[in-house]
Scaffold this motif. Structure first.
Motif, PDB file in Angstrom:
ATOM      1  N   THR A  70       0.851  -1.197   0.000  1.00 21.53           N
ATOM      2  CA  THR A  70       0.000   0.000   0.000  1.00 21.53           C
ATOM      3  C   THR A  70       0.877   1.234   0.000  1.00 21.53           C
ATOM      4  O   THR A  70       1.490   1.573  -0.996  1.00 21.53           O
ATOM      5  CB  THR A  70      -0.938  -0.017   1.226  1.00 21.53           C
ATOM      6  OG1 THR A  70      -0.163  -0.152   2.416  1.00 21.53           O
ATOM      7  CG2 THR A  70      -1.905  -1.188   1.158  1.00 21.53           C
ATOM      8  N   HIS A  71       0.978   1.888   1.135  1.00 24.01           N
ATOM      9  CA  HIS A  71       1.663   3.175   1.224  1.00 24.01           C
ATOM     10  C   HIS A  71       3.141   3.019   1.587  1.00 24.01           C
ATOM     11  O   HIS A  71       3.808   3.967   1.928  1.00 24.01           O
ATOM     12  CB  HIS A  71       0.951   4.000   2.307  1.00 24.01           C
ATOM     13  CG  HIS A  71       1.209   5.470   2.217  1.00 24.01           C
ATOM     14  ND1 HIS A  71       0.918   6.215   1.111  1.00 24.01           N
ATOM     15  CD2 HIS A  71       1.728   6.334   3.122  1.00 24.01           C
ATOM     16  CE1 HIS A  71       1.235   7.483   1.341  1.00 24.01           C
ATOM     17  NE2 HIS A  71       1.730   7.584   2.551  1.00 24.01           N
ATOM     18  N   ARG A  72       3.638   1.766   1.523  1.00 24.47           N
ATOM     19  CA  ARG A  72       4.972   1.476   2.031  1.00 24.47           C
ATOM     20  C   ARG A  72       6.087   2.207   1.279  1.00 24.47           C
ATOM     21  O   ARG A  72       7.179   2.385   1.781  1.00 24.47           O
ATOM     22  CB  ARG A  72       5.236  -0.034   1.952  1.00 24.47           C
ATOM     23  CG  ARG A  72       6.362  -0.523   2.823  1.00 24.47           C
ATOM     24  CD  ARG A  72       5.974  -0.522   4.262  1.00 24.47           C
ATOM     25  NE  ARG A  72       4.925  -1.491   4.478  1.00 24.47           N
ATOM     26  CZ  ARG A  72       3.644  -1.164   4.553  1.00 24.47           C
ATOM     27  NH1 ARG A  72       3.261   0.103   4.507  1.00 24.47           N
ATOM     28  NH2 ARG A  72       2.723  -2.076   4.731  1.00 24.47           N
ATOM     29  N   ARG A  73       5.832   2.567   0.047  1.00 21.60           N
ATOM     30  CA  ARG A  73       6.874   3.223  -0.731  1.00 21.60           C
ATOM     31  C   ARG A  73       7.329   4.525  -0.073  1.00 21.60           C
ATOM     32  O   ARG A  73       8.421   5.008  -0.313  1.00 21.60           O
ATOM     33  CB  ARG A  73       6.368   3.506  -2.140  1.00 21.60           C
ATOM     34  CG  ARG A  73       5.133   4.404  -2.193  1.00 21.60           C
ATOM     35  CD  ARG A  73       4.542   4.470  -3.592  1.00 21.60           C
ATOM     36  NE  ARG A  73       3.342   5.303  -3.640  1.00 21.60           N
ATOM     37  CZ  ARG A  73       2.142   4.870  -3.344  1.00 21.60           C
ATOM     38  NH1 ARG A  73       1.968   3.623  -2.956  1.00 21.60           N
ATOM     39  NH2 ARG A  73       1.085   5.672  -3.425  1.00 21.60           N
ATOM     40  N   ARG A  74       6.462   5.094   0.780  1.00 19.54           N
ATOM     41  CA  ARG A  74       6.834   6.336   1.454  1.00 19.54           C
ATOM     42  C   ARG A  74       7.212   6.109   2.919  1.00 19.54           C
ATOM     43  O   ARG A  74       8.000   6.832   3.478  1.00 19.54           O
ATOM     44  CB  ARG A  74       5.679   7.337   1.367  1.00 19.54           C
ATOM     45  CG  ARG A  74       5.646   8.082   0.034  1.00 19.54           C
ATOM     46  CD  ARG A  74       4.389   8.914  -0.097  1.00 19.54           C
ATOM     47  NE  ARG A  74       3.255   8.081  -0.499  1.00 19.54           N
ATOM     48  CZ  ARG A  74       2.025   8.558  -0.610  1.00 19.54           C
ATOM     49  NH1 ARG A  74       1.780   9.817  -0.342  1.00 19.54           N
ATOM     50  NH2 ARG A  74       1.044   7.765  -0.987  1.00 19.54           N
ATOM     51  N   THR A  75       6.640   5.057   3.549  1.00 16.44           N
ATOM     52  CA  THR A  75       6.969   4.811   4.946  1.00 16.44           C
ATOM     53  C   THR A  75       8.227   3.968   5.085  1.00 16.44           C
ATOM     54  O   THR A  75       8.795   3.874   6.163  1.00 16.44           O
ATOM     55  CB  THR A  75       5.823   4.074   5.647  1.00 16.44           C
ATOM     56  OG1 THR A  75       5.569   2.842   4.959  1.00 16.44           O
ATOM     57  CG2 THR A  75       4.568   4.910   5.677  1.00 16.44           C
ATOM     58  N   TYR A  94       1.458   8.548   8.025  1.00 18.82           N
ATOM     59  CA  TYR A  94       0.897   7.364   8.661  1.00 18.82           C
ATOM     60  C   TYR A  94      -0.622   7.371   8.586  1.00 18.82           C
ATOM     61  O   TYR A  94      -1.260   6.324   8.470  1.00 18.82           O
ATOM     62  CB  TYR A  94       1.365   7.270  10.115  1.00 18.82           C
ATOM     63  CG  TYR A  94       2.819   6.889  10.246  1.00 18.82           C
ATOM     64  CD1 TYR A  94       3.303   5.727   9.665  1.00 18.82           C
ATOM     65  CD2 TYR A  94       3.715   7.707  10.940  1.00 18.82           C
ATOM     66  CE1 TYR A  94       4.641   5.369   9.776  1.00 18.82           C
ATOM     67  CE2 TYR A  94       5.050   7.359  11.050  1.00 18.82           C
ATOM     68  CZ  TYR A  94       5.513   6.188  10.473  1.00 18.82           C
ATOM     69  OH  TYR A  94       6.829   5.841  10.579  1.00 18.82           O
ATOM     70  N   ARG A  95      -1.203   8.552   8.677  1.00 16.77           N
ATOM     71  CA  ARG A  95      -2.663   8.660   8.565  1.00 16.77           C
ATOM     72  C   ARG A  95      -3.130   8.136   7.204  1.00 16.77           C
ATOM     73  O   ARG A  95      -4.099   7.380   7.121  1.00 16.77           O
ATOM     74  CB  ARG A  95      -3.070  10.129   8.734  1.00 16.77           C
ATOM     75  CG  ARG A  95      -4.574  10.364   8.698  1.00 16.77           C
ATOM     76  CD  ARG A  95      -4.874  11.865   8.751  1.00 16.77           C
ATOM     77  NE  ARG A  95      -6.295  12.114   8.643  1.00 16.77           N
ATOM     78  CZ  ARG A  95      -7.112  12.243   9.680  1.00 16.77           C
ATOM     79  NH1 ARG A  95      -6.622  12.145  10.906  1.00 16.77           N
ATOM     80  NH2 ARG A  95      -8.399  12.467   9.508  1.00 16.77           N
ATOM     81  N   THR A  96      -2.416   8.509   6.159  1.00 14.80           N
ATOM     82  CA  THR A  96      -2.762   8.030   4.821  1.00 14.80           C
ATOM     83  C   THR A  96      -2.572   6.524   4.712  1.00 14.80           C
ATOM     84  O   THR A  96      -3.396   5.818   4.118  1.00 14.80           O
ATOM     85  CB  THR A  96      -1.887   8.737   3.768  1.00 14.80           C
ATOM     86  OG1 THR A  96      -2.070  10.154   3.886  1.00 14.80           O
ATOM     87  CG2 THR A  96      -2.242   8.285   2.365  1.00 14.80           C
ATOM     88  N   TRP A  97      -1.505   6.034   5.308  1.00 18.02           N
ATOM     89  CA  TRP A  97      -1.223   4.599   5.274  1.00 18.02           C
ATOM     90  C   TRP A  97      -2.351   3.800   5.938  1.00 18.02           C
ATOM     91  O   TRP A  97      -2.862   2.840   5.369  1.00 18.02           O
ATOM     92  CB  TRP A  97       0.125   4.332   5.958  1.00 18.02           C
ATOM     93  CG  TRP A  97       0.493   2.879   6.087  1.00 18.02           C
ATOM     94  CD1 TRP A  97       0.202   1.871   5.208  1.00 18.02           C
ATOM     95  CD2 TRP A  97       1.229   2.276   7.154  1.00 18.02           C
ATOM     96  NE1 TRP A  97       0.710   0.679   5.663  1.00 18.02           N
ATOM     97  CE2 TRP A  97       1.343   0.896   6.853  1.00 18.02           C
ATOM     98  CE3 TRP A  97       1.804   2.773   8.329  1.00 18.02           C
ATOM     99  CZ2 TRP A  97       2.012   0.009   7.688  1.00 18.02           C
ATOM    100  CZ3 TRP A  97       2.485   1.886   9.155  1.00 18.02           C
ATOM    101  CH2 TRP A  97       2.575   0.518   8.831  1.00 18.02           C
ATOM    102  N   ILE A  98      -2.750   4.193   7.142  1.00 14.63           N
ATOM    103  CA  ILE A  98      -3.802   3.471   7.851  1.00 14.63           C
ATOM    104  C   ILE A  98      -5.121   3.537   7.076  1.00 14.63           C
ATOM    105  O   ILE A  98      -5.845   2.539   6.967  1.00 14.63           O
ATOM    106  CB  ILE A  98      -3.992   4.039   9.273  1.00 14.63           C
ATOM    107  CG1 ILE A  98      -2.723   3.834  10.108  1.00 14.63           C
ATOM    108  CG2 ILE A  98      -5.179   3.370   9.970  1.00 14.63           C
ATOM    109  CD1 ILE A  98      -2.772   4.506  11.468  1.00 14.63           C
ATOM    110  N   ASP A 134      -9.161   0.781   3.775  1.00 16.83           N
ATOM    111  CA  ASP A 134      -9.927   0.826   2.536  1.00 16.83           C
ATOM    112  C   ASP A 134      -9.772  -0.441   1.694  1.00 16.83           C
ATOM    113  O   ASP A 134     -10.487  -0.620   0.706  1.00 16.83           O
ATOM    114  CB  ASP A 134      -9.504   2.038   1.692  1.00 16.83           C
ATOM    115  CG  ASP A 134     -10.054   3.345   2.247  1.00 16.83           C
ATOM    116  OD1 ASP A 134     -10.905   3.286   3.154  1.00 16.83           O
ATOM    117  OD2 ASP A 134      -9.612   4.413   1.789  1.00 16.83           O
ATOM    118  N   LEU A 135      -8.846  -1.326   2.079  1.00 18.51           N
ATOM    119  CA  LEU A 135      -8.654  -2.570   1.334  1.00 18.51           C
ATOM    120  C   LEU A 135      -9.860  -3.495   1.464  1.00 18.51           C
ATOM    121  O   LEU A 135     -10.060  -4.384   0.644  1.00 18.51           O
ATOM    122  CB  LEU A 135      -7.394  -3.298   1.818  1.00 18.51           C
ATOM    123  CG  LEU A 135      -6.060  -2.634   1.456  1.00 18.51           C
ATOM    124  CD1 LEU A 135      -4.906  -3.333   2.149  1.00 18.51           C
ATOM    125  CD2 LEU A 135      -5.848  -2.655  -0.058  1.00 18.51           C
TER     126      LEU A 135
END
Length: 486
Positions: free
Chosen positions: A325-330, A447-451, A456-457
């Motif tokens: 998911t958002h791991r590319r940034r975290t 992190y808010r976007t990641w969660i 949303d999955l």
């Protein structure tokens, strides 16, 4: 005419008028000239297999004859085939498709839906499933039916609860639990409060002995999880912290404990700690900081000891994969577990750890990390070393800050969401850990976007922490780590 002998190929209008059709396509000229609307030529077919009987057809060389019959396109289905007949099955299936409720109510929720836990439980399950289906698919009539069913169960329950000596009183926990799920999903706080009070009264009246059997134990575990969560939200201690309600002391032969039960025994003490923390902050003469810190450290030792033992039973249970998911940034890796049970254990463990560390930080911020390391060493029974930790999971005492624990919860939760098709085991606290992680990380946009992306999955969890969930969880309050503890 070419075709089946004796069968007209004319349009429906000419056949009905009993006149010869010129069979012009797509509409016949005879209807047009006569001023009629041509109904066309489509035929609805049904296939019927007929033979003398199965045995003679096989032994006497009987032939199976296929006959094609014309049926009217306007014919209504028989009443017994209407969808109304399958309404309950459809609603129950939709209810059990909700993995949060399914894992929360394993196995008693399905038993109630099958009618194996009494009529009141079945009626309560029907009320919940109908209103849940009706709200999600905007079926007002279904919602009304669910509300009527809910009222009927409530009227039947009240006089039975008044008879405290009634045999099998403990079985009433099932319909009350279902009614609480109903009101919680509808955002009815007054109704939910009444049902929570009813459950508390019922459990105290019956005593733990009423829930020793395996089926009733599963209902009790779900009920205990709910009452503890309410205690965490309200910061009020519950009767479940008393020794007789801690399942570790229950007869193993009738009610074997599992990892989540052991952790829940520890979590049951946290509402009382939050209650005492309020007294401590208000300068109560009955509360002393040193004694409070000692209790927290003792709980940490028990929790860390559980974690070390769990690690021995579950060696190499996780590995690292590329994020999805958002791991590319975290720049975090996704975790992998052998089973959903292991993942649920770690999320619940981290949740309890967050409460205790948060309380330590608020009471003794200068010595909090020192007390954490002391507890981890005592639990290990030897000198701590994190250098040989090949597991991506945090060891007791390692990076023991709330944000790190919250991030690990998110990593575990992401794996669970991707593995939902295999998630059939019990999970009484499926949403609580991610809600707590949200309360710690929500101020960080990344992190808010990641969660949010993780939630949303699945359509079941989408919008949960934002209060916009269409499955009813948007109305659920979840325990938040208070800002003064972070």
């Amino acid at each position: 005419m070419v075709g089946v002998a004796g069968k007209s190929k004319g349009c429906h209008t000419c056949i009905k008028r009993r006149v010869k059709c010129d069979e012009t396509k797509p509409i016949c000229k005879r209807c047009t000239k006569a001023g009629y609307t041509c109904s066309g030529y489509d035929r609805a077919l049904r296939f019927l297999n007929s033979f003398q009987d199965g045995f003679s057809a096989c032994t006497n060389g009987g032939n199976i004859v296929t006959r094609v019959e014309k049926i009217s396109t306007t014919q209504s289905p028989p009443p017994e085939l209407g969808l109304v007949a399958f309404k309950d099955n459809i609603c129950f299936s939709f209810l059990m498709d909700n993995f949060v409720w399914r894992t929360y109510g394993t196995p008693w929720l399905e038993l109630a839906a099958l009618g194996n836990m009494g009529k009141l439980s079945l009626d309560s399950c029907q009320a919940l499933s109908q209103v849940n289906f009706g709200v999600h698919y905007h079926q007002g009539g279904m919602q009304v039916q669910g509300a009527i069913q809910y009222g009927g169960v409530l009227r039947s329950l009240i006089p039975r609860l008044a008879r405290s000596k009634e045999p099998e009183m403990g079985a009433l926990i099932v319909p009350i639990m279902l009614l609480l799920m109903y009101t919680s999903s509808q955002g009815d706080r007054a109704g939910s409060g009444s049902h929570v009070a009813g459950l508390t009264q019922l459990l105290c009246s019956c005593g733990p002995e009423a829930f020793y059997s395996s089926t009733m134990r599963s209902v009790f575990e779900s009920c205990r999880a709910t009452l503890i969560t309410v205690g965490l939200i309200t910061k009020r201690r519950t009767f479940l912290e008393e020794p007789q309600w801690r399942t570790a002391s229950w007869p193993i032969a009738t009610s074997p404990t599992n990892e989540q039960s052991q952790l829940t025994d520890v979590l049951a003490l946290v509402p009382g700690l939050l209650d005492d923390k309020v007294l401590l902050d208000n300068g109560s003469k009955d509360m002393f900081p040193a004694e409070f810190i000692s209790r927290l450290t003792s709980m940490l030792v028990d929790l860390f000891r559980w974690r070390w033992e769990w690690d021995e039973v579950n060696p190499d249970i996780s590995s690292s994969e590329d994020g999805r998911t958002h791991r590319r940034r975290t720049s975090l890796q996704i975790l992998h577990f052998s089973s959903s049970t292991q993942a649920s254990d770690i999320m619940l463990y981290n949740s309890i750890l967050m409460w205790i560390i948060g309380l330590l930080n608020s009471v003794s911020p200068q010595n909090a990390q020192k007390n954490i390391m002391i507890a981890a060493t005592l639990a290990k029974g030897s000198t701590l070393s994190f250098s040989n930790n090949s597991s991506p999971l945090l060891f007791p005492g390692q990076k023991a800050q709330l944000c790190n624990l919250a991030i690990e919860i998110c990593q575990v939760f992401e794996w669970q969401i991707h593995d939902l098709k295999n998630h059939r085991s019990s999970s009484r606290f499926f949403l609580m850990p991610i809600g707590m992680a949200w309360s710690v990380l929500e101020k960080d946009e990344e992190y808010r976007t990641w969660i949010t992306e993780i939630l949303d999955l699945s359509r079941v969890t989408r919008g949960y922490a934002l209060g916009k969930n269409s499955f009813g969880f948007g109305n659920y309050a979840f325990p938040r780590i208070p800002e003064e503890l972070t």
